[in-house]
Design a protein around this motif. Sequence first.
Motif, mmCIF file in Angstrom:
data_model
loop_
_atom_site.group_PDB
_atom_site.id
_atom_site.type_symbol
_atom_site.label_atom_id
_atom_site.label_comp_id
_atom_site.label_asym_id
_atom_site.label_seq_id
_atom_site.Cartn_x
_atom_site.Cartn_y
_atom_site.Cartn_z
ATOM 1 N N LYS A 6 32.117 44.581 5.939
ATOM 2 C CA LYS A 6 31.042 43.950 6.685
ATOM 3 C C LYS A 6 29.793 44.815 6.638
ATOM 4 N N PRO A 25 33.970 39.172 5.432
ATOM 5 C CA PRO A 25 33.305 38.832 6.670
ATOM 6 C C PRO A 25 31.788 38.917 6.519
ATOM 7 N N MET A 26 31.102 37.790 6.513
ATOM 8 C CA MET A 26 29.656 37.752 6.422
ATOM 9 C C MET A 26 29.057 38.042 7.798
ATOM 10 N N THR A 168 33.417 32.491 7.738
ATOM 11 C CA THR A 168 32.016 32.862 7.558
ATOM 12 C C THR A 168 31.151 31.616 7.444
ATOM 13 N N GLY A 194 32.176 35.489 11.115
ATOM 14 C CA GLY A 194 32.166 36.859 10.630
ATOM 15 C C GLY A 194 33.050 37.790 11.422
#
Length: 242
Positions: A6, A25-26, A168, A194
């Motif tokens: 991340k 994970p955005m 996400t 996220g």
Amino acid sequence: MICFFKRVNIPFLFLLPLAQFGCIPMPAGGASDVPCLEPTAWTSEFADFLVREDDGNLLLTAQTSIQGFDDFIDDGVVGNGEHGPVYRFDTLNEEFTLVDESLWEASQGEVVDCGPTSGRILFGSYVVDGEEIPVRGRAVLASGFKNVEAVLSADGNIPFPLVPSVSTGQHYSQFFLAEDLSPLSEPVRVGVGGETINSCWTADGRYLIYHQIAEFEGGNFDTLCFVENTTEVTIEAEEESP
């Protein structure tokens, strides 16, 4: 394979195969059509949060693992033991404020313990009895309350089975009638994503709270988003045969 990346600089070509499995994970969120709270007064020591109705509004507080255990063991009732700071959600103005902790004790509203295991994780499709139910994005989480079913979906990556990953992109929530899964509302945008996402209904089913858990950043509750269930649904019981 652990996919806890991340906001770090990773070569783009390396990210492509991971993206295919939903492992990246955005940044959280996107737009939100519903009110959301970042409960900064709740530090990483708090493990669960509690919610109760109070004169048409909502009160929220958090407990450590020890506080929650002692609270229940003391008299078998959740919500009357020690707890952390209290937030008030003004449902009319959709505003959150920190309030005196005594307001929690003074309230008579039923308490709901919003633990970390609410909802059923879905993996891209919402299928019931072999039939796929259309949702706005790819299905992430299903949360039922009596005769209402809510589905959270995302237009980005979704959790992948047996892999520690998260959803996400923009997230959407929609309500369905549990009896036949006919839609009760249009999808609304929810500002989570996220991170690991769970859900919790208020005692009267008026609100579904999506709570985003920042497990990998030293905290527990990063964002809480409140989706109102405005449709009053009544399913009449079938008459018994004589």
